[in-house]
Design a protein around this motif. Structure first.
Motif, PDB file in Angstrom:
ATOM      1  N   THR A   1      20.732 -13.529  92.732  1.00 48.52           N
ATOM      2  CA  THR A   1      19.261 -12.308  93.236  1.00 48.52           C
ATOM      3  C   THR A   1      19.200 -11.495  94.331  1.00 48.52           C
ATOM      4  O   THR A   1      19.130 -10.580  94.843  1.00 48.52           O
ATOM      5  CB  THR A   1      17.855 -12.581  92.246  1.00 48.52           C
ATOM      6  N   VAL A   2      18.765 -12.997  95.502  1.00 44.40           N
ATOM      7  CA  VAL A   2      18.897 -12.639  97.219  1.00 44.40           C
ATOM      8  C   VAL A   2      19.665 -11.699  97.801  1.00 44.40           C
ATOM      9  O   VAL A   2      19.368 -10.898  97.918  1.00 44.40           O
ATOM     10  CB  VAL A   2      18.371 -13.544  97.583  1.00 44.40           C
ATOM     11  N   ASP A   3      21.264 -12.358  97.000  1.00 45.36           N
ATOM     12  CA  ASP A   3      21.990 -11.611  97.341  1.00 45.36           C
ATOM     13  C   ASP A   3      22.102  -9.658  97.019  1.00 45.36           C
ATOM     14  O   ASP A   3      22.433  -8.946  97.762  1.00 45.36           O
ATOM     15  CB  ASP A   3      23.692 -12.455  97.748  1.00 45.36           C
ATOM     16  N   LYS A   4      21.520  -9.857  95.877  1.00 46.38           N
ATOM     17  CA  LYS A   4      22.470  -8.853  94.863  1.00 46.38           C
ATOM     18  C   LYS A   4      21.101  -7.456  95.209  1.00 46.38           C
ATOM     19  O   LYS A   4      21.685  -6.252  96.112  1.00 46.38           O
ATOM     20  CB  LYS A   4      21.358  -8.814  94.062  1.00 46.38           C
ATOM     21  N   ILE A   5      20.497  -7.850  95.563  1.00 45.00           N
ATOM     22  CA  ILE A   5      18.619  -7.027  96.062  1.00 45.00           C
ATOM     23  C   ILE A   5      19.278  -6.124  97.829  1.00 45.00           C
ATOM     24  O   ILE A   5      18.959  -5.548  98.432  1.00 45.00           O
ATOM     25  CB  ILE A   5      17.744  -7.438  96.463  1.00 45.00           C
ATOM     26  N   LEU A   6      19.299  -7.603  98.339  1.00 45.54           N
ATOM     27  CA  LEU A   6      19.778  -7.061 100.312  1.00 45.54           C
ATOM     28  C   LEU A   6      21.150  -6.943 100.251  1.00 45.54           C
ATOM     29  O   LEU A   6      21.524  -5.617 100.561  1.00 45.54           O
ATOM     30  CB  LEU A   6      20.730  -8.617 100.763  1.00 45.54           C
ATOM     31  N   TYR A   7      22.073  -6.586  99.692  1.00 44.51           N
ATOM     32  CA  TYR A   7      23.537  -6.183  99.051  1.00 44.51           C
ATOM     33  C   TYR A   7      23.216  -4.260  98.839  1.00 44.51           C
ATOM     34  O   TYR A   7      23.629  -3.656  99.435  1.00 44.51           O
ATOM     35  CB  TYR A   7      24.529  -6.195  97.698  1.00 44.51           C
ATOM     36  N   LEU A   8      22.154  -4.284  97.967  1.00 41.92           N
ATOM     37  CA  LEU A   8      21.638  -2.928  97.442  1.00 41.92           C
ATOM     38  C   LEU A   8      21.558  -1.911  98.484  1.00 41.92           C
ATOM     39  O   LEU A   8      21.073  -0.772  99.182  1.00 41.92           O
ATOM     40  CB  LEU A   8      20.755  -2.786  96.273  1.00 41.92           C
ATOM     41  N   TYR A   9      20.227  -3.001  99.138  1.00 44.16           N
ATOM     42  CA  TYR A   9      19.436  -2.334 100.675  1.00 44.16           C
ATOM     43  C   TYR A   9      20.743  -2.193 101.572  1.00 44.16           C
ATOM     44  O   TYR A   9      20.588  -0.646 102.163  1.00 44.16           O
ATOM     45  CB  TYR A   9      18.833  -3.669 101.545  1.00 44.16           C
TER      46      TYR A   9
ATOM     47  N   CYS B   1      33.500   4.028 102.061  1.00 46.92           N
ATOM     48  CA  CYS B   1      33.130   3.132 101.370  1.00 46.92           C
ATOM     49  C   CYS B   1      33.739   1.760 100.873  1.00 46.92           C
ATOM     50  O   CYS B   1      32.397   1.171 101.190  1.00 46.92           O
ATOM     51  CB  CYS B   1      32.484   3.794  99.866  1.00 46.92           C
ATOM     52  N   PHE B   2      34.528   1.964 100.229  1.00 48.79           N
ATOM     53  CA  PHE B   2      35.347   0.995 100.425  1.00 48.79           C
ATOM     54  C   PHE B   2      35.067  -0.257 101.714  1.00 48.79           C
ATOM     55  O   PHE B   2      34.740  -1.190 101.720  1.00 48.79           O
ATOM     56  CB  PHE B   2      37.020   0.362 100.555  1.00 48.79           C
ATOM     57  N   TYR B   3      35.618   0.449 103.243  1.00 51.64           N
ATOM     58  CA  TYR B   3      35.234  -0.695 104.480  1.00 51.64           C
ATOM     59  C   TYR B   3      33.580  -0.944 104.423  1.00 51.64           C
ATOM     60  O   TYR B   3      33.776  -2.574 104.807  1.00 51.64           O
ATOM     61  CB  TYR B   3      35.899  -0.419 104.912  1.00 51.64           C
ATOM     62  N   LYS B   4      32.807  -0.269 104.260  1.00 47.44           N
ATOM     63  CA  LYS B   4      31.588  -0.392 104.470  1.00 47.44           C
ATOM     64  C   LYS B   4      30.769  -1.450 103.463  1.00 47.44           C
ATOM     65  O   LYS B   4      30.810  -2.757 103.943  1.00 47.44           O
ATOM     66  CB  LYS B   4      31.180   0.892 104.130  1.00 47.44           C
ATOM     67  N   ARG B   5      31.784  -1.184 102.050  1.00 49.53           N
ATOM     68  CA  ARG B   5      31.504  -2.611 101.323  1.00 49.53           C
ATOM     69  C   ARG B   5      31.883  -3.810 101.804  1.00 49.53           C
ATOM     70  O   ARG B   5      31.013  -5.142 101.382  1.00 49.53           O
ATOM     71  CB  ARG B   5      32.149  -2.299  99.740  1.00 49.53           C
ATOM     72  N   LYS B   6      33.198  -3.704 101.980  1.00 49.49           N
ATOM     73  CA  LYS B   6      33.959  -5.046 102.367  1.00 49.49           C
ATOM     74  C   LYS B   6      32.694  -5.638 103.854  1.00 49.49           C
ATOM     75  O   LYS B   6      32.670  -6.757 104.487  1.00 49.49           O
ATOM     76  CB  LYS B   6      34.600  -5.095 103.199  1.00 49.49           C
ATOM     77  N   LYS B   7      32.209  -4.627 104.989  1.00 49.15           N
ATOM     78  CA  LYS B   7      30.711  -4.956 105.819  1.00 49.15           C
ATOM     79  C   LYS B   7      30.387  -5.726 106.023  1.00 49.15           C
ATOM     80  O   LYS B   7      29.532  -6.696 105.951  1.00 49.15           O
ATOM     81  CB  LYS B   7      31.173  -3.760 106.268  1.00 49.15           C
ATOM     82  N   ILE B   8      29.609  -4.989 104.734  1.00 52.18           N
ATOM     83  CA  ILE B   8      28.927  -5.771 104.420  1.00 52.18           C
ATOM     84  C   ILE B   8      27.992  -7.092 103.396  1.00 52.18           C
ATOM     85  O   ILE B   8      27.421  -7.796 103.747  1.00 52.18           O
ATOM     86  CB  ILE B   8      27.931  -4.593 103.317  1.00 52.18           C
ATOM     87  N   ILE B   9      29.573  -6.903 102.765  1.00 55.12           N
ATOM     88  CA  ILE B   9      29.358  -8.436 101.729  1.00 55.12           C
ATOM     89  C   ILE B   9      29.819  -9.959 102.587  1.00 55.12           C
ATOM     90  O   ILE B   9      29.783 -10.531 102.585  1.00 55.12           O
ATOM     91  CB  ILE B   9      31.115  -8.184 101.291  1.00 55.12           C
ATOM     92  N   LYS B  10      30.418  -9.109 104.113  1.00 59.79           N
ATOM     93  CA  LYS B  10      31.168 -10.959 104.829  1.00 59.79           C
ATOM     94  C   LYS B  10      29.539 -10.383 105.366  1.00 59.79           C
ATOM     95  O   LYS B  10      29.244 -11.551 105.641  1.00 59.79           O
ATOM     96  CB  LYS B  10      31.842  -9.701 105.932  1.00 59.79           C
ATOM     97  N   LYS B  11      28.880 -10.454 105.985  1.00 66.52           N
ATOM     98  CA  LYS B  11      27.639  -9.757 106.946  1.00 66.52           C
ATOM     99  C   LYS B  11      26.442 -11.185 105.765  1.00 66.52           C
ATOM    100  O   LYS B  11      25.839 -11.173 106.110  1.00 66.52           O
ATOM    101  CB  LYS B  11      26.789  -8.049 106.929  1.00 66.52           C
ATOM    102  N   ILE B  12      26.194 -10.662 104.378  1.00 64.00           N
ATOM    103  CA  ILE B  12      25.232 -11.035 103.785  1.00 64.00           C
ATOM    104  C   ILE B  12      26.402 -12.880 103.500  1.00 64.00           C
ATOM    105  O   ILE B  12      25.520 -13.956 103.514  1.00 64.00           O
ATOM    106  CB  ILE B  12      25.763 -10.917 102.111  1.00 64.00           C
ATOM    107  N   CYS B  13      27.477 -13.064 103.580  1.00 70.32           N
ATOM    108  CA  CYS B  13      28.305 -14.480 103.413  1.00 70.32           C
ATOM    109  C   CYS B  13      27.803 -15.020 104.416  1.00 70.32           C
ATOM    110  O   CYS B  13      27.877 -16.460 104.239  1.00 70.32           O
ATOM    111  CB  CYS B  13      29.087 -13.869 102.699  1.00 70.32           C
ATOM    112  N   ASN B  14      27.668 -14.079 105.887  1.00 68.43           N
ATOM    113  CA  ASN B  14      27.617 -14.847 107.266  1.00 68.43           C
ATOM    114  C   ASN B  14      25.868 -15.609 107.294  1.00 68.43           C
ATOM    115  O   ASN B  14      25.881 -16.240 107.921  1.00 68.43           O
ATOM    116  CB  ASN B  14      28.431 -14.246 108.388  1.00 68.43           C
ATOM    117  N   MET B  15      25.073 -14.710 106.367  1.00 68.67           N
ATOM    118  CA  MET B  15      23.546 -15.061 106.538  1.00 68.67           C
ATOM    119  C   MET B  15      23.534 -16.599 106.064  1.00 68.67           C
ATOM    120  O   MET B  15      24.371 -16.682 104.445  1.00 68.67           O
ATOM    121  CB  MET B  15      22.821 -14.222 106.120  1.00 68.67           C
ATOM    122  N   ASP B  16      22.348 -17.559 106.382  1.00 64.78           N
ATOM    123  CA  ASP B  16      22.171 -18.030 106.285  1.00 64.78           C
ATOM    124  C   ASP B  16      20.256 -18.109 104.758  1.00 64.78           C
ATOM    125  O   ASP B  16      20.336 -16.958 104.929  1.00 64.78           O
ATOM    126  CB  ASP B  16      21.205 -19.420 107.010  1.00 64.78           C
ATOM    127  N   TYR B  17      20.877 -18.727 103.744  1.00 65.43           N
ATOM    128  CA  TYR B  17      20.094 -18.662 102.862  1.00 65.43           C
ATOM    129  C   TYR B  17      18.170 -18.193 102.876  1.00 65.43           C
ATOM    130  O   TYR B  17      17.980 -17.652 102.367  1.00 65.43           O
ATOM    131  CB  TYR B  17      19.650 -19.627 101.295  1.00 65.43           C
TER     132      TYR B  17
END
Length: 328
Positions: free
Chosen positions: A266-274, A19-35
């Motif tokens: 909000t958009v980051d929070k929802i995508l992270y949850l997805y 979960c720790f590494y999956k979480r880090k991977k998801i955070i990095k993925k969302i941060c690299n996306m354009d708004y």
């Protein structure tokens, strides 16, 4: 016994590392996306639920072609809402116009982990006597009869958001927020087709104890504040269930904000949850008519007999249904 306990501990440790590494991977993925890319992706995810995200207001709202329109509205939907953690105030206004029975209903309150408000326009293609209002299904008006609607949702006097559209079901939901329905007020503006329709609506709403001082009329539009309801609320018949649902909503709201704490938007929070918890994401946007939503996803075949309605988006699996259903 000790061996099983040790295996359990090892499994928990491995799961935590995963979960720790999956979480880090998801955070990095969302941060690299354009708004803009995030908003586009979120809207693609919300579309099957009948909603979309409005970045300018930071809310989730309903689409004009939302699938909920097919199922219409009945009074029992409001009574059933408590079972889906939706606790709100509602006001129904029935009136007659153009030889049809119209229903305008307004909602405000807590929808799971969302604060929201709604304005719905429904009608029946006949004159329905008052005694049958609660037993009649009212359907969303067609595109040609939609009305310009406007809402301003306030929490304890402070504006949360405003929304203006020509719609049959205007909604706005602020994700990850909690409040009591009594703390919300909603300013509503409706532009009617003509003076006759406005006067019919005014005659009905004034019979509900709304005074002329509460209603501001300008040409063919009316503006009023929906605060304390003037009708008996469905949640008052189930006070314990309503209190328990609000308690659950507060807990779930805190859990949502805790899980998505790496983000503030909000958009980051929802995508992270997805990406992190897809099942929770799907549950998040079942605002209304959840039973109908589940029914819509059923396949039309059941064993050897085709007894259910066939939906174009779901293919039939049984041979008997393939022959009878011309849509596939």
């Amino acid at each position: 016994m000790y061996i099983l306990f040790g295996i359990l501990i090892i499994i928990c440790i491995l799961f935590s590392i995963f979960c720790f590494y999956k979480r880090k991977k998801i955070i990095k993925k969302i941060c690299n996306m354009d708004y803009c890319q995030k908003v586009h992706l979120l809207n693609d995810l919300l579309e099957p639920f009948g909603f979309c995200y409005l970045p300018e207001s930071d809310i989730v709202t309903s689409l004009r072609n939302a699938w909920q329109k097919k199922f219409g509205y009945m009074s029992k939907y409001d009574h059933a809402a408590l079972h889906f953690n939706m606790v709100f105030d509602c006001e129904k206004v029935y009136f007659y116009y153009n030889e049809k029975t119209w229903l305008l209903e307004f909602w405000k309150g807590q929808y799971g982990i969302n604060i929201g408000g709604e304005i719905g326009i429904y009608r029946a293609d006949k004159i329905v006597p008052p005694k049958d209002f609660s037993k009649t299904i009212f359907y969303g008006v067609p595109d040609s009869e939609m009305l310009p609607l406007s809402m301003v949702l306030n929490y304890k006097g402070q504006k949360l958001f405003s929304l203006t559209k020509k719609h049959w079901w205007l909604t706005g939901f602020r994700v990850g927020s909690y409040c009591n329905p009594e703390d919300l007020t909603m300013q509503i503006t409706i532009d009617f087709e003509n003076r006759e329709m406005l006067e019919s609506f005014m005659a009905s709403i004034t019979r509900m104890a709304y005074s002329d001082c509460d209603l501001y009329v300008c040409d063919d539009s009316v503006t009023f504040m929906f605060g304390i309801p003037h009708s008996r609320q469905p949640r008052y018949f189930h006070r314990f269930l309503a209190a328990f649902s609000l308690w659950q909503d507060r807990i779930f709201c805190k859990l949502f904000n805790f899980v998505t704490r790496p983000f503030t938007c909000t958009v980051d929070k929802i995508l992270y949850l997805y990406f992190f918890l897809p099942a929770c994401f799907r549950h998040l946007f079942r605002f209304k008519k959840s039973r109908k939503q589940k029914h819509r996803k059923r396949k039309c075949c059941r064993k050897k007999h085709c007894k259910k309605k066939c939906y174009p988006e779901y293919k039939c699996e049984e041979k008997c249904c393939r022959k009878k259903c011309k849509k596939h």
